[in-house]
Write a protein that holds these residues in place. Sequence first.
Motif, PDB file in Angstrom:
ATOM      1  N   ILE A 238      34.550  36.505  21.850  1.00 54.39           N
ATOM      2  CA  ILE A 238      35.993  36.524  21.587  1.00 54.39           C
ATOM      3  C   ILE A 238      36.597  37.702  22.347  1.00 54.39           C
ATOM      4  O   ILE A 238      36.088  38.817  22.277  1.00 54.39           O
ATOM      5  CB  ILE A 238      36.260  36.655  20.068  1.00 54.39           C
ATOM      6  CG1 ILE A 238      35.646  35.455  19.321  1.00 54.39           C
ATOM      7  CG2 ILE A 238      37.752  36.747  19.785  1.00 54.39           C
ATOM      8  CD1 ILE A 238      35.536  35.639  17.825  1.00 54.39           C
ATOM      9  N   CYS A 239      37.673  37.443  23.103  1.00 57.75           N
ATOM     10  CA  CYS A 239      38.287  38.524  23.899  1.00 57.75           C
ATOM     11  C   CYS A 239      39.455  39.161  23.149  1.00 57.75           C
ATOM     12  O   CYS A 239      39.730  40.336  23.329  1.00 57.75           O
ATOM     13  CB  CYS A 239      38.859  38.027  25.206  1.00 57.75           C
ATOM     14  SG  CYS A 239      37.991  36.751  25.982  1.00 57.75           S
ATOM     15  N   ALA A 240      40.182  38.353  22.407  1.00 61.86           N
ATOM     16  CA  ALA A 240      41.359  38.876  21.720  1.00 61.86           C
ATOM     17  C   ALA A 240      41.561  38.107  20.420  1.00 61.86           C
ATOM     18  O   ALA A 240      40.995  37.021  20.239  1.00 61.86           O
ATOM     19  CB  ALA A 240      42.589  38.720  22.605  1.00 61.86           C
ATOM     20  N   VAL A 241      42.354  38.705  19.548  1.00 57.13           N
ATOM     21  CA  VAL A 241      42.533  38.089  18.244  1.00 57.13           C
ATOM     22  C   VAL A 241      43.981  38.283  17.784  1.00 57.13           C
ATOM     23  O   VAL A 241      44.616  39.283  18.117  1.00 57.13           O
ATOM     24  CB  VAL A 241      41.501  38.692  17.250  1.00 57.13           C
ATOM     25  CG1 VAL A 241      41.766  40.146  16.997  1.00 57.13           C
ATOM     26  CG2 VAL A 241      41.449  37.948  15.960  1.00 57.13           C
ATOM     27  N   LYS A 242      44.499  37.267  17.099  1.00 61.67           N
ATOM     28  CA  LYS A 242      45.866  37.354  16.568  1.00 61.67           C
ATOM     29  C   LYS A 242      45.757  37.072  15.075  1.00 61.67           C
ATOM     30  O   LYS A 242      45.055  36.136  14.670  1.00 61.67           O
ATOM     31  CB  LYS A 242      46.719  36.287  17.260  1.00 61.67           C
ATOM     32  CG  LYS A 242      48.186  36.421  16.980  1.00 61.67           C
ATOM     33  CD  LYS A 242      48.997  35.858  18.146  1.00 61.67           C
ATOM     34  CE  LYS A 242      49.484  34.459  17.847  1.00 61.67           C
ATOM     35  NZ  LYS A 242      50.335  33.932  18.936  1.00 61.67           N
TER      36      LYS A 242
ATOM     37  N   ASP B  85      43.133  43.360  21.368  1.00 61.67           N
ATOM     38  CA  ASP B  85      42.020  43.042  22.263  1.00 61.67           C
ATOM     39  C   ASP B  85      40.742  43.370  21.520  1.00 61.67           C
ATOM     40  O   ASP B  85      40.695  44.344  20.764  1.00 61.67           O
ATOM     41  CB  ASP B  85      42.073  43.908  23.534  1.00 61.67           C
ATOM     42  CG  ASP B  85      43.140  43.409  24.494  1.00 61.67           C
ATOM     43  OD1 ASP B  85      43.469  42.210  24.404  1.00 61.67           O
ATOM     44  OD2 ASP B  85      43.636  44.213  25.293  1.00 61.67           O
ATOM     45  N   VAL B  86      39.716  42.580  21.733  1.00 57.80           N
ATOM     46  CA  VAL B  86      38.431  42.851  21.081  1.00 57.80           C
ATOM     47  C   VAL B  86      37.641  43.808  21.962  1.00 57.80           C
ATOM     48  O   VAL B  86      37.405  43.522  23.140  1.00 57.80           O
ATOM     49  CB  VAL B  86      37.649  41.531  20.841  1.00 57.80           C
ATOM     50  CG1 VAL B  86      36.254  41.820  20.322  1.00 57.80           C
ATOM     51  CG2 VAL B  86      38.411  40.651  19.854  1.00 57.80           C
ATOM     52  N   ASN B  87      37.271  44.946  21.394  1.00 60.86           N
ATOM     53  CA  ASN B  87      36.520  45.929  22.178  1.00 60.86           C
ATOM     54  C   ASN B  87      35.027  45.631  22.180  1.00 60.86           C
ATOM     55  O   ASN B  87      34.344  45.831  23.165  1.00 60.86           O
ATOM     56  CB  ASN B  87      36.741  47.337  21.630  1.00 60.86           C
ATOM     57  CG  ASN B  87      38.132  47.798  21.907  1.00 60.86           C
ATOM     58  OD1 ASN B  87      39.072  47.289  21.314  1.00 60.86           O
ATOM     59  ND2 ASN B  87      38.291  48.717  22.831  1.00 60.86           N
ATOM     60  N   PHE B  88      34.547  45.159  21.050  1.00 63.23           N
ATOM     61  CA  PHE B  88      33.121  44.802  20.951  1.00 63.23           C
ATOM     62  C   PHE B  88      32.951  43.613  20.044  1.00 63.23           C
ATOM     63  O   PHE B  88      33.783  43.349  19.188  1.00 63.23           O
ATOM     64  CB  PHE B  88      32.278  45.954  20.391  1.00 63.23           C
ATOM     65  CG  PHE B  88      32.099  47.018  21.392  1.00 63.23           C
ATOM     66  CD1 PHE B  88      31.282  46.829  22.469  1.00 63.23           C
ATOM     67  CD2 PHE B  88      32.806  48.195  21.281  1.00 63.23           C
ATOM     68  CE1 PHE B  88      31.158  47.787  23.434  1.00 63.23           C
ATOM     69  CE2 PHE B  88      32.693  49.169  22.229  1.00 63.23           C
ATOM     70  CZ  PHE B  88      31.855  48.967  23.314  1.00 63.23           C
ATOM     71  N   GLN B  89      31.827  42.950  20.253  1.00 64.02           N
ATOM     72  CA  GLN B  89      31.489  41.859  19.340  1.00 64.02           C
ATOM     73  C   GLN B  89      29.999  41.886  19.126  1.00 64.02           C
ATOM     74  O   GLN B  89      29.224  42.023  20.077  1.00 64.02           O
ATOM     75  CB  GLN B  89      31.899  40.513  19.936  1.00 64.02           C
ATOM     76  CG  GLN B  89      31.584  39.362  19.004  1.00 64.02           C
ATOM     77  CD  GLN B  89      32.051  38.027  19.551  1.00 64.02           C
ATOM     78  OE1 GLN B  89      32.674  37.950  20.598  1.00 64.02           O
ATOM     79  NE2 GLN B  89      31.740  36.965  18.839  1.00 64.02           N
TER      80      GLN B  89
ATOM     81  N   GLY C  63      27.608  39.426  17.119  1.00 66.42           N
ATOM     82  CA  GLY C  63      27.517  38.229  16.301  1.00 66.42           C
ATOM     83  C   GLY C  63      28.887  37.839  15.803  1.00 66.42           C
ATOM     84  O   GLY C  63      29.823  37.665  16.583  1.00 66.42           O
ATOM     85  N   ASN C  64      29.033  37.753  14.476  1.00 68.59           N
ATOM     86  CA  ASN C  64      30.319  37.308  13.941  1.00 68.59           C
ATOM     87  C   ASN C  64      31.216  38.481  13.539  1.00 68.59           C
ATOM     88  O   ASN C  64      32.191  38.297  12.827  1.00 68.59           O
ATOM     89  CB  ASN C  64      30.105  36.359  12.754  1.00 68.59           C
ATOM     90  CG  ASN C  64      29.420  37.056  11.596  1.00 68.59           C
ATOM     91  OD1 ASN C  64      28.803  38.099  11.777  1.00 68.59           O
ATOM     92  ND2 ASN C  64      29.517  36.487  10.416  1.00 68.59           N
ATOM     93  N   VAL C  65      30.853  39.667  13.975  1.00 70.39           N
ATOM     94  CA  VAL C  65      31.715  40.824  13.677  1.00 70.39           C
ATOM     95  C   VAL C  65      32.361  41.304  14.977  1.00 70.39           C
ATOM     96  O   VAL C  65      31.680  41.579  15.961  1.00 70.39           O
ATOM     97  CB  VAL C  65      30.919  41.975  13.014  1.00 70.39           C
ATOM     98  CG1 VAL C  65      31.815  43.195  12.828  1.00 70.39           C
ATOM     99  CG2 VAL C  65      30.372  41.528  11.672  1.00 70.39           C
ATOM    100  N   ILE C  66      33.706  41.339  14.951  1.00 76.80           N
ATOM    101  CA  ILE C  66      34.412  41.834  16.132  1.00 76.80           C
ATOM    102  C   ILE C  66      34.996  43.208  15.812  1.00 76.80           C
ATOM    103  O   ILE C  66      35.313  43.494  14.659  1.00 76.80           O
ATOM    104  CB  ILE C  66      35.533  40.860  16.583  1.00 76.80           C
ATOM    105  CG1 ILE C  66      36.476  40.525  15.430  1.00 76.80           C
ATOM    106  CG2 ILE C  66      34.965  39.600  17.177  1.00 76.80           C
ATOM    107  CD1 ILE C  66      37.667  39.694  15.845  1.00 76.80           C
ATOM    108  N   THR C  67      35.072  44.042  16.828  1.00 77.64           N
ATOM    109  CA  THR C  67      35.593  45.384  16.640  1.00 77.64           C
ATOM    110  C   THR C  67      36.848  45.553  17.488  1.00 77.64           C
ATOM    111  O   THR C  67      36.834  45.242  18.673  1.00 77.64           O
ATOM    112  CB  THR C  67      34.528  46.425  17.044  1.00 77.64           C
ATOM    113  OG1 THR C  67      33.371  46.183  16.253  1.00 77.64           O
ATOM    114  CG2 THR C  67      35.000  47.835  16.805  1.00 77.64           C
ATOM    115  N   VAL C  68      37.923  46.014  16.841  1.00 83.34           N
ATOM    116  CA  VAL C  68      39.166  46.251  17.582  1.00 83.34           C
ATOM    117  C   VAL C  68      39.609  47.703  17.359  1.00 83.34           C
ATOM    118  O   VAL C  68      39.262  48.303  16.331  1.00 83.34           O
ATOM    119  CB  VAL C  68      40.305  45.287  17.141  1.00 83.34           C
ATOM    120  CG1 VAL C  68      39.913  43.846  17.366  1.00 83.34           C
ATOM    121  CG2 VAL C  68      40.696  45.493  15.689  1.00 83.34           C
TER     122      VAL C  68
END
Lengths: 301, 208
Positions: free
Chosen positions: A209-213, A229-233, A235-240
């Motif tokens: 995932i690159c970005a999230v709304k 913007d997603v800084n890291f991913q 698995g199913n955890v994204i970091t912004v």
Amino acid sequence: MSKKEYIKSLVKEAELYRTQSLLTESKKKYLQALQFIQKTQLFSNKEKIVGAIKNKIRILEKDQARITEDKVTPKLSKDVQGLIKRLFSFSNNKEAVRVEGAVALAKFGQHERALKEFHSLLNEGTFPLVSAKNIIRCHMSLKSPDAAINEFGHWVSGDLLSIRQLENIRVFLQTLLEKQGHEAKLPEVVEAPSQIPKTEKKQDDVIDICAVKLKLEDGPQKGNIAEFDVNFQSGNVITVIVSAQQKELVDTLTIGIQLPDMEFYSPIAIFRGSGIVFGKTQIKSGPKKGDYVLDIRVDSA
Amino acid sequence: MAIFNTRDRTIECRIVYYGPGRGGKTTNLEYIHRAFRKQTIGEMVSINTTGDRTLFFDFLPMGLGKIRGCEVKVQLYTVPGQIRYGSTRKLVLKGVDGVVFVADSLEVRRKENMLSLKDLQQNLAEQNKNIFKIPLVYQYNKRDLAEEGVPIMPVEVMERDLNSKLKIPSLPASAVNGKGVGATLKECLKLTLHHLQEELKWAVQDGL
């Protein structure tokens, strides 16, 4: 072309492919030559030629097996490891560059060096969830499940990671252990892991995932839409990363808050789903000092 | 992803040599390393495995000097061609600015060329890059093997197989003796720097 010339040309071709290390193609040509000779009655020294070709095929098969079995990743020199870190990290953010470098080391099979890097990142509190998960990944890649379990136990009794982060890592580790056929009773986190929804997706099921709304459902900003913007991913955890200037928004996104209306942007698709704020930390040093790191678990997408 | 430093007026871009295994990607870089000593600004790094196959990547940094008022640096990479190293290929391709696709002229490698091109298209798409838009050049390598009496594909056949839709520049080559290697790199650099000019406006004067 006479039969002799035909065989000669096949053998010549096979030899050339061998010199090009095209072993499959070389073997195919030798087999073609062999079949032709065996069908032909012209040669007085047929047995000798057949023996020679069979010997060539045996050598080729040995070489093929050697290449197929060679799965050991060489340990690279410190200089080359440093080069990998430098060449395969693309972010502008200093902390992010360090994580990307360590991830690249792991991807190129330099797990021991990557472990050192991730340990140092975790101890500094830089992207703790991502660092911890990668430590687990490295141990598992090094075929050391016991080390991964011990490490997790150490984290459970320490204060480097929040309860929710530990819960996430516990599920992650358990999944990896099961995948590799290990049975282990992992130390319990304060909140029992059974509280984690059974419907939770396996880590690898979520695409990049690159970005999230997300639409805010509660608080003073109810109804507002925020984009990150997603800084890291992992698995199913994204970091912004959320700017310190958006403190009101950060305050709304409390740990545990459900985000039922989310849009995820990946290089290949846009999809809707829901998530939960899983971790929140304020960056204590570096150019992003004061900003917030939010871990969001993608629950359904 | 090219880095353009406006203060120092330097631009650094990445060119990746892609193609099927044993097609001559590393041989290209080795030749460039030998023949363009003046332009290479560091040692070539190669990480090989059994059978001299590229395991991770080859890397060669080059400095082209000042072009249109800007110091141009180029990083050349190769990817491992063997099918099983897919994840490594993806990583090396990340942030690519230009691609040289080294196709094997041997008739027995026809299918592998096409599979590798498809793999390139997919890996670029994963990065949100379009194979029709990225600076891309074909090198039809191993033309010298025709003299050995081994069946190689006529250029027309390779064009039909690989270039009927893309319509990109293609150059015959024999990397083992350096023929066509410099011309291929030059063509790819030209396309890449043009493309980057549109994106980053790095050149002081236009008309590259």
